[in-house]
Design a protein around this motif. Sequence first.
Motif, PDB file in Angstrom:
ATOM      1  N   SER A   1      37.808  50.455  39.493  1.00  0.00           N
ATOM      2  CA  SER A   1      38.764  49.453  39.027  1.00  0.00           C
ATOM      3  C   SER A   1      39.640  49.997  37.908  1.00  0.00           C
ATOM      4  CB  SER A   1      38.013  48.206  38.557  1.00  0.00           C
ATOM      5  OG  SER A   1      38.888  47.297  37.932  1.00  0.00           O
TER       6      SER A   1
ATOM      7  N   TRP B   1      51.789  44.232  39.031  1.00  0.00           N
ATOM      8  CA  TRP B   1      51.044  43.280  39.860  1.00  0.00           C
ATOM      9  C   TRP B   1      50.007  44.014  40.716  1.00  0.00           C
ATOM     10  CZ3 TRP B   1      50.730  43.012  45.204  1.00  0.00           C
ATOM     11  CH2 TRP B   1      50.073  41.884  45.711  1.00  0.00           C
TER      12      TRP B   1
ATOM     13  N   HIS C   1      47.031  44.932  38.609  1.00  0.00           N
ATOM     14  CA  HIS C   1      46.176  43.764  38.383  1.00  0.00           C
ATOM     15  C   HIS C   1      45.371  43.425  39.628  1.00  0.00           C
ATOM     16  CE1 HIS C   1      44.874  39.881  36.809  1.00  0.00           C
ATOM     17  NE2 HIS C   1      45.310  39.315  37.925  1.00  0.00           N
ATOM     18  N   ALA C   2      46.012  43.478  40.798  1.00  0.00           N
ATOM     19  CA  ALA C   2      45.323  43.149  42.045  1.00  0.00           C
ATOM     20  C   ALA C   2      44.217  44.154  42.347  1.00  0.00           C
ATOM     21  CB  ALA C   2      46.329  43.104  43.194  1.00  0.00           C
TER      22      ALA C   2
ATOM     23  N   SER D   1      42.666  46.080  40.147  1.00  0.00           N
ATOM     24  CA  SER D   1      41.614  45.912  39.152  1.00  0.00           C
ATOM     25  C   SER D   1      40.710  44.732  39.491  1.00  0.00           C
ATOM     26  CB  SER D   1      42.247  45.726  37.766  1.00  0.00           C
ATOM     27  OG  SER D   1      41.259  45.506  36.794  1.00  0.00           O
ATOM     28  N   LYS D   2      41.320  43.646  39.969  1.00  0.00           N
ATOM     29  CA  LYS D   2      40.539  42.464  40.334  1.00  0.00           C
ATOM     30  C   LYS D   2      39.735  42.708  41.609  1.00  0.00           C
ATOM     31  CE  LYS D   2      41.096  37.502  41.201  1.00  0.00           C
ATOM     32  NZ  LYS D   2      42.081  36.398  41.329  1.00  0.00           N
ATOM     33  N   ARG D   3      40.301  43.452  42.552  1.00  0.00           N
ATOM     34  CA  ARG D   3      39.649  43.689  43.837  1.00  0.00           C
ATOM     35  C   ARG D   3      38.426  44.593  43.685  1.00  0.00           C
ATOM     36  NH1 ARG D   3      36.997  44.908  47.353  1.00  0.00           N
ATOM     37  NH2 ARG D   3      37.429  45.232  49.573  1.00  0.00           N
TER      38      ARG D   3
ATOM     39  N   ARG E   1      36.781  45.344  40.788  1.00  0.00           N
ATOM     40  CA  ARG E   1      36.036  45.179  39.546  1.00  0.00           C
ATOM     41  C   ARG E   1      34.538  45.126  39.835  1.00  0.00           C
ATOM     42  NH1 ARG E   1      38.488  41.041  37.620  1.00  0.00           N
ATOM     43  NH2 ARG E   1      39.882  42.235  36.270  1.00  0.00           N
TER      44      ARG E   1
ATOM     45  N   GLU F   1      30.742  44.250  38.319  1.00  0.00           N
ATOM     46  CA  GLU F   1      30.044  43.482  37.297  1.00  0.00           C
ATOM     47  C   GLU F   1      28.691  44.135  37.017  1.00  0.00           C
ATOM     48  OE1 GLU F   1      31.351  41.099  35.720  1.00  0.00           O
ATOM     49  OE2 GLU F   1      33.130  40.735  36.954  1.00  0.00           O
TER      50      GLU F   1
END
Length: 315
Positions: free
Chosen positions: A223, A302, A305-306, A308-310, A312, A314
């Motif tokens: 990410s 954009w 961001h996409a 990084s979100k896809r 990521r 945890e």
Amino acid sequence: MATSERTEELSIQQMIEEQRGKKTKKRIEKSIPIILFLIASISVLTTFGIVFTLIFETIEFFQRVPFLDFIFGKEWLPFSNKEPLYGILPLIAGTLKVTAIAVVVAVPFGLASAVYLSEYASDNTRRIIKPILEVLAGVPTIVYGFFALTFVTPLLQQFIPDLKIFNALSPGIVVGIMILPMIASLSEDAMTSVPNSIRDGALALGATKLEVAVKVVLPAALSGIMASIVLAVSRAIGETMIVSLAGGSTPRFDLDMTDSIQTMTAYIVQVSTGDAGFGTTIYYSIYAVGFTLFLFTLLMNWLAHAISKRFREEY
């Protein structure tokens, strides 16, 4: 009696001062959010002002030049005495050529540097190498431009005799060197944030240190790594001085890396130096090119961001 009365007076005064201090602190605490909101509002309003200026001036340009001719035109000749042509594709091609070369240079070396700093370097080595690497990000871009023109281009001409003085290859390489610290630093931070327990687990299963770095840490930090690459590409697209000095001013819609080119930012610099009068079509063309460049960088942000979100993870 007098001593006790003085003590009571002092205690009362202290209580009054404490109450005043508490009131002052409360006022400060209440005012801080307002101040921060005003500062944030200034940033937002400035952004809106820039965007609205680009939009309004671009609309004025499209009242003079057909939109389809601008988007799909393959010739950019705004200073032609016969019939000026405003096809943006040659400028986009020049920008993408420089960006592609920069990515080819920066991504492998940047990721290799990040892997070394994160997985192999000792703490002392990391404290020495990382600041030195980040110094590259602080070098003025005009210095990079002269470096590309006076050093890199003559060096490349020894291996590529047909290479022109102004070309896409030299600024592309130097732009890659410029964005390399961004990829290396952000990727190293993402890899360092991966918990050591994941590394220890892979090592316990018999993986080598290289396998841990490539097959475990890199996917876990994907990410942050992808975001760093996309942000670096965005930086390369918007680079101005390097391509203005070493790239040339000849818009070409082709894949030739050895000849003179012109990028969107280089054209804006050319016109902004006084080659066009206020209110002319050429003057408004810099806003149309600037708005196109803004859309490119907005798309890249954009995308970062996409991604990084896809990807990521945890922990």
